[in-house]
Design an enzyme around this catalytic site. Structure first.
Site, PDB file in Angstrom:
ATOM      1  N   GLU A 254      43.642  52.862  51.856  1.00 46.23           N
ATOM      2  CA  GLU A 254      43.836  53.469  53.348  1.00 46.23           C
ATOM      3  C   GLU A 254      45.193  53.554  53.724  1.00 46.23           C
ATOM      4  O   GLU A 254      46.146  52.638  53.525  1.00 46.23           O
ATOM      5  CB  GLU A 254      43.385  52.272  54.298  1.00 46.23           C
ATOM      6  CG  GLU A 254      41.591  51.959  54.145  1.00 46.23           C
ATOM      7  CD  GLU A 254      40.969  52.819  54.897  1.00 46.23           C
ATOM      8  OE1 GLU A 254      41.344  53.626  55.563  1.00 46.23           O
ATOM      9  OE2 GLU A 254      39.731  52.952  54.397  1.00 46.23           O
ATOM     10  N   CYS A 293      47.399  52.615  62.271  1.00 47.29           N
ATOM     11  CA  CYS A 293      47.151  53.467  61.402  1.00 47.29           C
ATOM     12  C   CYS A 293      46.391  54.701  62.373  1.00 47.29           C
ATOM     13  O   CYS A 293      46.231  55.919  61.781  1.00 47.29           O
ATOM     14  CB  CYS A 293      46.469  52.978  60.146  1.00 47.29           C
ATOM     15  SG  CYS A 293      44.858  52.206  60.732  1.00 47.29           S
TER      16      CYS A 293
HETATM   17  P1  NAP Z   1      53.730  49.376  52.509  1.00 49.05           P
HETATM   18  O1  NAP Z   1      55.225  48.994  52.051  1.00 49.05           O
HETATM   19  O2  NAP Z   1      53.136  50.435  51.522  1.00 49.05           O
HETATM   20  O3  NAP Z   1      52.785  47.848  52.027  1.00 49.05           O
HETATM   21  C1  NAP Z   1      51.891  47.540  52.302  1.00 49.05           C
HETATM   22  C2  NAP Z   1      51.239  46.424  51.474  1.00 49.05           C
HETATM   23  O4  NAP Z   1      51.557  46.499  50.013  1.00 49.05           O
HETATM   24  C3  NAP Z   1      52.270  45.252  51.597  1.00 49.05           C
HETATM   25  O5  NAP Z   1      51.515  43.925  51.792  1.00 49.05           O
HETATM   26  C4  NAP Z   1      53.202  45.041  50.360  1.00 49.05           C
HETATM   27  O6  NAP Z   1      53.499  43.667  50.402  1.00 49.05           O
HETATM   28  C5  NAP Z   1      52.337  45.565  49.387  1.00 49.05           C
HETATM   29  N1  NAP Z   1      52.882  45.967  48.250  1.00 49.05           N
HETATM   30  C6  NAP Z   1      54.059  46.632  47.972  1.00 49.05           C
HETATM   31  N2  NAP Z   1      54.441  47.070  46.893  1.00 49.05           N
HETATM   32  C7  NAP Z   1      53.446  46.289  46.228  1.00 49.05           C
HETATM   33  C8  NAP Z   1      53.241  46.021  44.737  1.00 49.05           C
HETATM   34  N3  NAP Z   1      54.078  46.793  43.960  1.00 49.05           N
HETATM   35  N4  NAP Z   1      52.048  45.277  44.521  1.00 49.05           N
HETATM   36  C9  NAP Z   1      51.413  44.564  45.285  1.00 49.05           C
HETATM   37  N5  NAP Z   1      51.669  45.071  46.520  1.00 49.05           N
HETATM   38  C10 NAP Z   1      52.354  45.711  46.902  1.00 49.05           C
HETATM   39  O7  NAP Z   1      53.374  49.546  53.626  1.00 49.05           O
HETATM   40  P2  NAP Z   1      53.861  48.917  55.246  1.00 49.05           P
HETATM   41  O8  NAP Z   1      55.066  49.729  55.510  1.00 49.05           O
HETATM   42  O9  NAP Z   1      53.708  47.433  54.982  1.00 49.05           O
HETATM   43  O10 NAP Z   1      52.654  49.506  56.096  1.00 49.05           O
HETATM   44  C11 NAP Z   1      52.907  50.640  57.000  1.00 49.05           C
HETATM   45  C12 NAP Z   1      52.090  51.877  56.393  1.00 49.05           C
HETATM   46  O11 NAP Z   1      50.835  51.324  56.613  1.00 49.05           O
HETATM   47  C13 NAP Z   1      52.173  52.891  57.471  1.00 49.05           C
HETATM   48  O12 NAP Z   1      52.598  54.076  56.953  1.00 49.05           O
HETATM   49  C14 NAP Z   1      50.657  53.026  57.777  1.00 49.05           C
HETATM   50  O13 NAP Z   1      50.342  54.326  58.260  1.00 49.05           O
HETATM   51  C15 NAP Z   1      49.849  52.532  57.030  1.00 49.05           C
HETATM   52  N6  NAP Z   1      48.580  51.734  57.391  1.00 49.05           N
HETATM   53  C16 NAP Z   1      47.466  52.413  57.156  1.00 49.05           C
HETATM   54  C17 NAP Z   1      46.202  51.850  57.617  1.00 49.05           C
HETATM   55  C18 NAP Z   1      45.050  52.378  57.409  1.00 49.05           C
HETATM   56  O14 NAP Z   1      43.871  51.716  57.584  1.00 49.05           O
HETATM   57  N7  NAP Z   1      44.880  53.652  56.771  1.00 49.05           N
HETATM   58  C19 NAP Z   1      46.566  50.726  58.587  1.00 49.05           C
HETATM   59  C20 NAP Z   1      47.527  49.838  58.651  1.00 49.05           C
HETATM   60  C21 NAP Z   1      48.675  50.619  58.357  1.00 49.05           C
HETATM   61  P3  NAP Z   1      55.449  43.356  50.917  1.00 49.05           P
HETATM   62  O15 NAP Z   1      55.156  43.187  52.348  1.00 49.05           O
HETATM   63  O16 NAP Z   1      55.409  42.130  50.344  1.00 49.05           O
HETATM   64  O17 NAP Z   1      55.993  44.188  50.463  1.00 49.05           O
END
Ligand code: NAP
Length: 681
Positions: A254, A293
């Site tokens: 997602e 999102c």
């Molecule tokens: P992100 O940087 O991609 O991080 C998402 C999750 O992935 C976090 O828990 C992060 O942990 C983890 N993560 C990152 N690298 C990883 C790895 N190598 N191995 C395991 N886990 C890893 O995204 P974000 O900045 O937190 O979220 C914002 C984005 O989420 C926006 O683009 C938004 O559109 C999207 N979003 C989408 C939805 C949907 O339902 N489609 C819902 C909400 C948000 P850490 O925090 O520890 O880095």
């Protein structure tokens, strides 16, 4: 304070100083998080060996009741979560979505148990006949996977993000390892503390990782399910991990989504639809400071209405008080942190290269009760893009904050094309009172969207809104949105189960599935099934009734009693060009006559008949035909008592097979009866 991880059945602190976590409003450090020294492999193995074993042997009903107990418990503690939630920058309304929306998901999935049998597995769909003689047949079963659900979540909804996912895997019988985004993980951790204290979930059903989980993906296996919510960049990296690919690990993605809201051409100023649209757009921009999102990123407006929409949305945004969410009157809080604000600023600057800001500024914002230097506040930003087919940044750049862009369109074709240019969205809404406009739009845009909301004066008051994924609806979208599906009621539960087609003799399949399969051997017992209590009935047990010859008088009488004078039952001169050779008996008469044959009328354990699940009239019945019935116990579902003084009872589904003198089936139905249990404790 260093947050602890709840893993391997205990609270374990990661080593080292860990990552500082900040109050998004004041900028103060409130906790730190570390996973250093933790073996993710051990966490997953523990989940599979302990949590999975505990859950997979429970029935759907037991799991559902457990989820309900958990929901009630968390609801009783909700004030605790509200108190901490404001530190994420959330207003009361934002927190309500996160906390009570999340708990609502638990309630919804707990109720979903009623659509499943009281067994640890279920049958999916109907039996599939496989042979002429009926001795070889097939069906599909769903059994819980033997692994863990690994949920990697985004920072915007630290509670809803966890609960919307675990509600589903717990009902399926699979444990979870939850990894919230580190920046707001302190709120998730507080809830897991309460879940743990309640002792409602069996050991190993839920583990929590607070802090980085880099490397976990190397240890997932083919019986696990990974769900990722976050940026497309990280999502793609994880999904393309060789371990995931080589072992075909189910991976639900997602990601970013450039959602749109479309104003129908009929919705001109002065119509209720125009006001509904303006309100919805401005609300979606500011709820959760636009960190949703599903938030509206692209506002599609008929070219001639651009000025009026811009003015009306700007007027509402100007009235939105930004500041400390604990201060009365504040409608928009902060972003989740200063880093997140920095990212949004970068994206707005990028977008500003091809479109203009028409409301708000990155340089100033009036903040009530807080400081923009230490708190992650920003102004809502409304932009205008005058040539959206040429200036295309807006279709591929997501600023994850209170940022949205007005795009003009000239006709329906353009509105559809612009929607599609998001290359896959979680949701698009259209506001129109014209059903032709709605139909044309849906047909053109549906393939590019996971959800479409059509809003107008009839639905607006009760509409759940553009931005709310609902527990029983699928959440997810194609393409850029990740191509995943979450929730969606039964569909979501099945993501954590393996579908297996089973082939064999119908009798064997019935014994395995606990559902009578057509063609299976009948079990004859001397006592009529209506004289037996729930516990005494066996799957396959059959009553073969005496027979009855249908007469013209029966057909005439039924037409008179029912007032159903359809020509085929009453007018023999009208049958030319129909499939009927003679006056035909009403299908409902045949079913009623069947009941007359199979019912054992004296008072007994059968309390009532409350309906039919399926019913087919497969062959015309004319006067002179002689019918008999085979009434077979098809499936049994024990029911819970709603009140203490209720009867204890179960639902028994009976297969009613009505056949004629040639032995051919003329009607088939599944009837639902409520039957008392012997045990009334
Ligand atoms: P992100 O940087 O991609 O991080 C998402 C999750 O992935 C976090 O828990 C992060 O942990 C983890 N993560 C990152 N690298 C990883 C790895 N190598 N191995 C395991 N886990 C890893 O995204 P974000 O900045 O937190 O979220 C914002 C984005 O989420 C926006 O683009 C938004 O559109 C999207 N979003 C989408 C939805 C949907 O339902 N489609 C819902 C909400 C948000 P850490 O925090 O520890 O880095």
């Amino acid at each position: 304070m260093k947050l602890k991880n709840y893993i391997l059945g205990r609270w374990i602190e990661g080593s080292g100083a860990g990552q500082d976590l900040f109050n998004a409003v004041t900028g103060e450090v409130i906790a730190s998080a570390s996973t250093t020294g933790i073996s993710f492999e051990e966490v997953l193995v523990y989940g599979r060996n302990v949590g999975n074993k505990n859950l997979r042997n429970m029935t759907f009903h037991e799991r559902g009741r457990m989820i309900k107990e958990l929901a009630l418990h968390l609801h009783s503690k909700k004030d605790l979560f509200y108190q901490l939630s404001w530190a994420t920058g959330a207003t009361k309304m934002d927190s309500w979505i996160d906390i009570e929306g999340g708990i609502g998901n638990l309630f919804a999935y707990s109720s979903l148990r009623r659509q499943f049998p009281d067994t640890p597995f279920c049958v999916d769909g109907d039996a599939v006949p496989m042979s002429k003689g009926g001795t070889f047949s097939a069906t599909h079963i769903m059994t819980p996977k033997t692994g863990v659900a690994v949920h990697i979540n985004a920072y915007n909804f630290p509670i809803w993000g966890m609960l919307e996912k675990i509600a589903v895997n717990l009902l399926a019988g699979v444990p979870a390892v939850v990894k919230p985004a580190t920046v707001t993980s302190y709120l998730t951790e507080l809830m897991v503390q309460e879940i743990h204290k309640s002792k409602i979930l069996p050991e190993g059903a839920l583990q929590l990782i607070v802090g980085s989980a880099r490397g976990i993906i190397e240890h997932v296996d083919m019986q696990d399910v990974v769900t990722f919510t976050g940026s497309a960049y990280t999502g793609r990296q994880l999904k393309s991990n060789p371990n995931v690919i080589n072992n075909s690990v189910p991976f639900n993605l997602e990601a970013d989504s450039l959602n749109a809201a479309v104003l129908g051409e009929d919705a001109v100023p002065g119509t209720p639809e125009f006001d509904i649209f303006v309100k919805e757009v401005s609300r979606e921009m500011t709820v959760k400071a636009g960190q949703k999102c599903t938030a509206i990123r692209r506002i599609l407006v008929p070219q001639n209405l651009v000025g009026e929409v811009q003015e009306a949305v700007s007027a509402r945004l100007a009235k939105t008080l930004v500041g400390d969410p604990q201060v009365d009157g504040v409608r928009m809080g902060s972003l989740a942190g200063l880093d997140q604000r920095e990212e949004v600023f970068e994206k707005v600057n990028l977008l500003a290269g091809s479109q203009e800001i028409v409301f708000g500024s990155l340089d100033t914002v009036n903040v009530t009760g807080a400081d923009t230097k230490t708190g992650a506040f920003m102004s809502p930003i409304l932009m205008y893009n005058d040539r959206p087919f040429e200036k295309t940044d807006v279709h591929n750049t997501e600023a994850f904050g209170p940022v949205s862009t007005i795009l003009p369109y000239n006709n329906m074709e353009e509105a559809i094309k612009l929607t599609q240019m998001g290359l896959g969205s979680l949701v698009t809404s259209i506001t129109t009172a014209n059903n032709q406009i709605a139909t044309d739009f849906v047909m053109g845009a549906a393939a590019y969207n996971g959800r479409i909301l059509i809003n107008n004066r009839d639905s607006a008051k009760e509409s759940t809104g553009h931005g709310s994924p609902m527990p029983m609806l699928t959440h997810g979208g194609p393409g850029r949105a990740g191509g995943g599906e979450e929730m969606g009621g039964k569909r979501g539960v099945f993501h954590y189960m393996q579908r297996t087609s089973l082939q064999g003799s119908p009798t064997t399949l019935g014994a395995i599935t606990k559902v009578y399969q057509p063609g299976g051997k009948y079990l004859e017992t001397p006592v009529h099934v209506f004289r037996k209590h729930f516990e005494e009935l066996q799957i396959g047990e059959t009553v073969h009734t005496h027979k009855r010859t249908i007469t013209e008088t029966d057909i005439v009488n039924f037409a008179n009693v029912s007032w159903d004078h359809f020509y085929a039952h009453t007018d023999v001169t009208s049958l030319d060009g129909t499939i009927f050779e003679k006056r035909v008996a009403h299908g409902y008469f045949i079913l009623s006559a069947a009941a007359g044959l199979f019912v054992d009328p004296g008072k007994g354990p059968v309390l009532l008949n409350y309906g039919l699940e399926e019913c087919r009239f497969t062959k015309p019945v004319y006067a002179g035909a002689t019918i008999g019935v085979r009434l077979t116990v098809k499936e049994k579902v024990l029911q819970e008592k709603r009140e203490d003084d209720d009867f204890r009872k179960g639902i028994v589904k009976f297969l009613v097979d009505v056949y004629d003198e040639t032995g051919e089936t003329v009607a088939l139905a599944t009837i639902l009866t409520m039957v008392k249990t012997i045990d009334q404790s």
